[in-house]
Design a protein around this motif. Structure first.
Motif, PDB file in Angstrom:
ATOM      1  N   TYR A   5       0.972  -1.035   0.312  1.00  0.00           N
ATOM      2  CA  TYR A   5       0.226  -0.007   0.296  1.00  0.00           C
ATOM      3  C   TYR A   5       0.945   0.924   0.029  1.00  0.00           C
ATOM      4  N   GLY A   6       0.839   1.703  -0.730  1.00  0.00           N
ATOM      5  CA  GLY A   6       1.212   3.547  -0.714  1.00  0.00           C
ATOM      6  C   GLY A   6       2.215   3.268  -1.597  1.00  0.00           C
ATOM      7  N   VAL A  66      -3.236   4.381  -3.817  1.00  0.00           N
ATOM      8  CA  VAL A  66      -3.713   5.578  -3.412  1.00  0.00           C
ATOM      9  C   VAL A  66      -4.346   6.758  -4.528  1.00  0.00           C
TER      10      VAL A  66
END
Length: 84
Positions: A5-6, A66
Motif C-alpha cells: 500500500y502506497g 492511493v
C-alpha cells in the motif's frame, strides 16, 4: 509481484507514433515534462531492443492503492507555432 500500500511506482516513457507518418519519435523530442535531473535511458529487454524501442524515465509518479485526483508534473508555456 505484489505491491505494498502506497508504494511508489515510476512511469516509463517510450517512443511516440503518429497516424500521419510511419516514423517513430523519441518521447522527449516533444516538449513534455522531464523528470528532475533530466531523462535517462533505462535498461531494455531483448524484445525492446529488437523492436527499436527506447525506454526512458518520466516525470510522472504514482503510488499503489492511493487515489490522487490531480498532481502537477511541471508547468509549460507553449507558443501557437509549437503546438501545431
Amino acid at each position: 509481484r505484489k505491491y505494498r500500500y502506497g508504494e511508489k511506482m515510476a512511469v516509463k516513457v517510450n517512443t511516440l507514433t503518429s497516424e500521419l507518418t510511419p516514423l517513430q519519435f523519441d518521447y522527449y523530442d516533444v516538449d513534455f515534462c522531464q523528470p528532475q535531473g533530466g531523462e535517462r535511458a533505462l535498461p531494455e529487454n531483448l524484445g525492446e531492443v529488437l523492436a527499436g524501442e527506447r525506454t526512458e524515465t518520466s516525470a510522472y509518479r504514482f503510488r499503489t492503492n492511493v487515489t490522487e485526483l490531480c498532481r502537477v508534473a511541471c508547468r509549460k508555456k507553449w507558443k501557437p507555432k509549437h503546438v501545431k
